[in-house]
Scaffold this active site. Sequence first.
Site, PDB file in Angstrom:
ATOM      1  N   GLU A 251      18.308  78.313  46.509  1.00 30.45           N
ATOM      2  CA  GLU A 251      18.937  77.769  45.407  1.00 30.45           C
ATOM      3  C   GLU A 251      18.089  77.808  44.186  1.00 30.45           C
ATOM      4  O   GLU A 251      16.783  77.800  44.165  1.00 30.45           O
ATOM      5  CB  GLU A 251      19.028  76.198  45.359  1.00 30.45           C
ATOM      6  CG  GLU A 251      20.028  75.547  46.566  1.00 30.45           C
ATOM      7  CD  GLU A 251      20.102  74.015  46.307  1.00 30.45           C
ATOM      8  OE1 GLU A 251      19.806  73.338  45.427  1.00 30.45           O
ATOM      9  OE2 GLU A 251      20.399  73.620  47.256  1.00 30.45           O
TER      10      GLU A 251
ATOM     11  N   GLU B  45      31.208  70.984  40.710  1.00 33.41           N
ATOM     12  CA  GLU B  45      31.469  70.239  42.051  1.00 33.41           C
ATOM     13  C   GLU B  45      31.664  68.514  41.335  1.00 33.41           C
ATOM     14  O   GLU B  45      30.629  67.977  41.073  1.00 33.41           O
ATOM     15  CB  GLU B  45      30.505  69.968  43.041  1.00 33.41           C
ATOM     16  CG  GLU B  45      30.403  71.390  43.864  1.00 33.41           C
ATOM     17  CD  GLU B  45      29.235  71.370  44.818  1.00 33.41           C
ATOM     18  OE1 GLU B  45      29.255  70.631  45.828  1.00 33.41           O
ATOM     19  OE2 GLU B  45      28.265  72.217  44.350  1.00 33.41           O
TER      20      GLU B  45
ATOM     21  N   LYS C 229      29.864  65.055  42.784  1.00 36.30           N
ATOM     22  CA  LYS C 229      28.396  64.840  42.856  1.00 36.30           C
ATOM     23  C   LYS C 229      28.231  63.917  42.038  1.00 36.30           C
ATOM     24  O   LYS C 229      28.492  63.689  40.896  1.00 36.30           O
ATOM     25  CB  LYS C 229      27.893  66.166  42.787  1.00 36.30           C
ATOM     26  CG  LYS C 229      28.007  67.296  43.570  1.00 36.30           C
ATOM     27  CD  LYS C 229      26.889  68.328  43.373  1.00 36.30           C
ATOM     28  CE  LYS C 229      25.905  68.186  44.512  1.00 36.30           C
ATOM     29  NZ  LYS C 229      25.078  69.238  44.595  1.00 36.30           N
TER      30      LYS C 229
ATOM     31  N   GLU D  24      24.479  67.565  37.114  1.00 35.67           N
ATOM     32  CA  GLU D  24      24.795  67.949  38.691  1.00 35.67           C
ATOM     33  C   GLU D  24      26.269  68.152  38.895  1.00 35.67           C
ATOM     34  O   GLU D  24      26.480  69.028  39.898  1.00 35.67           O
ATOM     35  CB  GLU D  24      24.556  66.569  39.398  1.00 35.67           C
ATOM     36  CG  GLU D  24      23.100  66.385  39.673  1.00 35.67           C
ATOM     37  CD  GLU D  24      22.458  67.272  40.632  1.00 35.67           C
ATOM     38  OE1 GLU D  24      23.111  67.610  41.710  1.00 35.67           O
ATOM     39  OE2 GLU D  24      21.286  67.759  40.335  1.00 35.67           O
TER      40      GLU D  24
END
Length: 351
Positions: free
Chosen positions: A258, A312, A315, A321
């Site tokens: 990541e 997303e 999250k 985030e």
Amino acid sequence: MATLLLTLFLSLLYITSSTGTIGINYGRIANNLPNPTQVIQLLNTNGITRIKLFDTDPTVLNALSNSTISVIVALPNEHLSSAAQNQTYTDTWVQSNILPYTQTTNITAIAVGNEVFNDPNNTTSFLIPAMQNMHASLTKYNLNLKVSTPVPLTVLGNSYPPSAGSFKPELIETLIKPMLHFLRETNSYIMVNAYPFFAYAANSDKISLDYALFRDNDGYVDDQNGVVYKNLLDAQLDAVNSAMEALNFSDVKMVVTETGWPSVGDPNETGAGEENAAEYNGNLVRRVVTGGGTPLRPDDHLNVYLFALFNEDLKVGPTSERNYGLFYPDGRKVYDVPLSLTEVVNGSTVG
Ligand SMILES: *[C@@H]1O[C@H](CO)[C@@H](O)[C@H](O)[C@H]1NC(C)=O
Ligand SMILES: *[C@@H]1O[C@H](CO)[C@@H](O)[C@H](O)[C@H]1NC(C)=O
Ligand SMILES: *[C@@H]1O[C@H](CO)[C@@H](O)[C@H](O)[C@H]1NC(C)=O
Ligand SMILES: *[C@@H]1O[C@H](CO)[C@@H](O)[C@H](O)[C@H]1NC(C)=O
Ligand SMILES: *[C@@H]1O[C@H](CO)[C@@H](O)[C@H](O)[C@H]1NC(C)=O
Ligand SMILES: *[C@@H]1O[C@H](CO)[C@@H](O)[C@H](O)[C@H]1NC(C)=O
Ligand SMILES: *[C@@H]1O[C@H](CO)[C@@H](O)[C@H](O)[C@H]1NC(C)=O
Ligand SMILES: *[C@@H]1O[C@H](CO)[C@@H](O)[C@H](O)[C@H]1NC(C)=O
């Protein structure tokens, strides 16, 4: 411009034999994402040939069948205690989550757990037996997949200068040494999640944005060995390399599972923003597909998985985030970024 093009073509000639690779994390903690079949089309359209999942979702693995896209799947942390008990659980898990797909889907590795020592339930003690059982189950079914586990940079006690990188002392005997030993014995690799963004956001008074974003800059000299670092990611990865070397595990290879930069953040998340995200990811891709390894491991080209495919929306945590994605749910790019060697070359031609 002509010089830039010439440089690019020369570096292309150089790298035809061996070059770094770019993949992307396909996280799905959202309620607005396209279906997996559409996602695979999106990957193909953008020349993305490697992805990493956070589970073994059957609709995703089926949608990937007959494709050459390589896949890292995951056993989530919630399963680690079961997987650690004995091989019964991992045998069953491999039978239902891996075996049905191996004929058609290019699964190359299993991430067993994720950042276990950061897990609020602390699943650290289950990790090594779970990895061992998983490996034994794969062997039983004659499957040659790598088993590893992603660790965040907070696994380090010291990361500065890179040559003095070392693991947190309290993690060395319980986690790090047995993990590295397992990775070596099974010919696997360490998975590292590395975010220059976190370091920059927390130390924007000390770290230059140019250095964090791979822009042209004076670099940073490691005064222990005279090595010059031109970007923060290389320095972070070499801190991990030094930490492994200090334990005599410098033969264990690394994959960056990541890395990314958020396009939106809270007011105190210094550096978050669309332009910086575009620059970080674009310059990272250029560095990976046209450059070599890190200063301490120059011959090991970088294999990097960007975080992440989509924003997303479900999250939790700070605003960043929910804003690491490269694509909106409708398939448009959040910002322009090259994702392959072809795009790096063509992008520079038009740019
Ligand atoms: C892959 O090929 C098999 C056999 O031809 C077919 O049944 C399956 O539907 C294909 N999968 C996809 C996602 O196209
Ligand atoms: C699976 O992925 C790997 C890594 O990307 C690639 O080298 C290999 O050719 C792929 N295999 C198939 C059968 O597509
Ligand atoms: C594996 O662990 C489970 C749960 O503790 C237990 O029920 C089972 O008997 C064990 N199997 C073997 C073969 O030891
Ligand atoms: C921690 O464990 C409890 C009980 O098993 C579970 O309900 C909870 O979801 C876990 N939390 C996390 C963050 O995994
Ligand atoms: C987590 O578990 C490991 C292994 O049991 C232990 O060494 C460590 O101290 C625990 N960490 C925390 C924060 O409780
Ligand atoms: C690493 O290997 C060297 C040379 O064999 C040895 O002196 C040293 O103690 C080892 N270090 C660790 C941490 O095992
Ligand atoms: C930003 O503020 C939140 C809430 O006060 C805090 O939890 C978080 O740690 C801060 N983040 C940074 C990068 O300073
Ligand atoms: C650039 O894009 C064009 C058209 O999309 C394509 O034909 C060409 O092969 C690409 N160039 C490279 C070097 O990949």
